[in-house]
Design an enzyme around this catalytic site. Structure first.
Site, short mmCIF file in Angstrom:
data_model
loop_
_atom_site.label_atom_id
_atom_site.label_comp_id
_atom_site.label_asym_id
_atom_site.label_seq_id
_atom_site.Cartn_x
_atom_site.Cartn_y
_atom_site.Cartn_z
N VAL A 60 0.92 -1.10 -0.03
CA VAL A 60 0.05 -0.09 0.03
C VAL A 60 0.79 1.27 0.03
CG1 VAL A 60 -1.73 1.21 1.34
CG2 VAL A 60 -1.97 -1.17 0.86
N ALA A 63 2.14 1.71 -3.57
CA ALA A 63 0.94 2.15 -4.48
C ALA A 63 0.60 3.62 -4.23
CB ALA A 63 -0.43 1.20 -4.10
N GLU A 64 0.55 4.13 -2.96
CA GLU A 64 -0.02 5.38 -2.52
C GLU A 64 1.45 6.06 -3.04
OE1 GLU A 64 -1.45 8.45 0.77
OE2 GLU A 64 -1.89 6.32 1.08
N THR A 65 2.39 5.78 -2.98
CA THR A 65 3.44 6.75 -3.41
C THR A 65 3.65 6.87 -4.75
OG1 THR A 65 5.06 5.88 -1.64
CG2 THR A 65 5.91 6.91 -3.48
N SER A 68 0.67 9.32 -5.38
CA SER A 68 0.75 10.54 -5.23
C SER A 68 1.92 11.41 -5.88
CB SER A 68 1.46 10.72 -3.71
OG SER A 68 0.32 10.24 -2.86
#
Length: 142
Positions: A60, A63-65, A68
């Site tokens: 996660v 994925a969020e990196t 973003s």
């Protein structure tokens, strides 16, 4: 803004990851464009859960990196900032070692939110995790 980031722009992004979770987990930039961001992360003790496989939380983070960064390169950093707002993930298969690669592509690129589809794959292009991340875009204040 051009479709591809220059080396100078990539180096500026990398400078902002110094002493962050991104650096600690060994996440690296592989490809940056307005509609596709690819990042990789090694799988090993830093990213393992107690059973010796890739921790879902590490997936996660990757994925969020990617989502973003994808949002950040699509906004004007002089006037706007972005923050992860929501993320979900489905962990498809486990991985003990090697590299996992995240590819973020847009579902929606709006003025106040962007929604990204992120697929994490292994070296054989097998899906490890799929994720969707909504990133808020806000005007800088002051």
């Amino acid at each position: 803004m051009s479709e591809r980031f220059t080396e100078q722009q990539v180096e500026e992004l990398k400078r902002h990851t110094k002493d962050t979770l991104i650096e600690h987990l060994g996440i690296t930039y592989e490809e940056l464009s307005l509609d596709k961001v690819v990042m990789s992360m090694p799988v090993g003790p830093k990213t393992h859960q107690p059973y010796g496989v890739l921790h879902g939380g590490a997936s996660v983070v990757l994925a969020e990196t990617a989502a973003s960064i994808a949002t950040a390169i699509n906004i004007n950093p002089e006037t706007h900032v972005c923050f992860g707002m929501e993320i979900n993930a489905n962990h498809i298969r486990s991985k003990k070692d090697g590299i996992v690669t995240a590819t973020a592509t847009p579902f929606h690129k709006g003025r106040t939110t962007m929604v990204w589809h992120i697929e994490l794959t292994d070296e054989q292009n097998k899906t490890i995790c799929i994720s969707r991340c909504t990133v808020a875009v806000m005007e800088k204040k002051g």
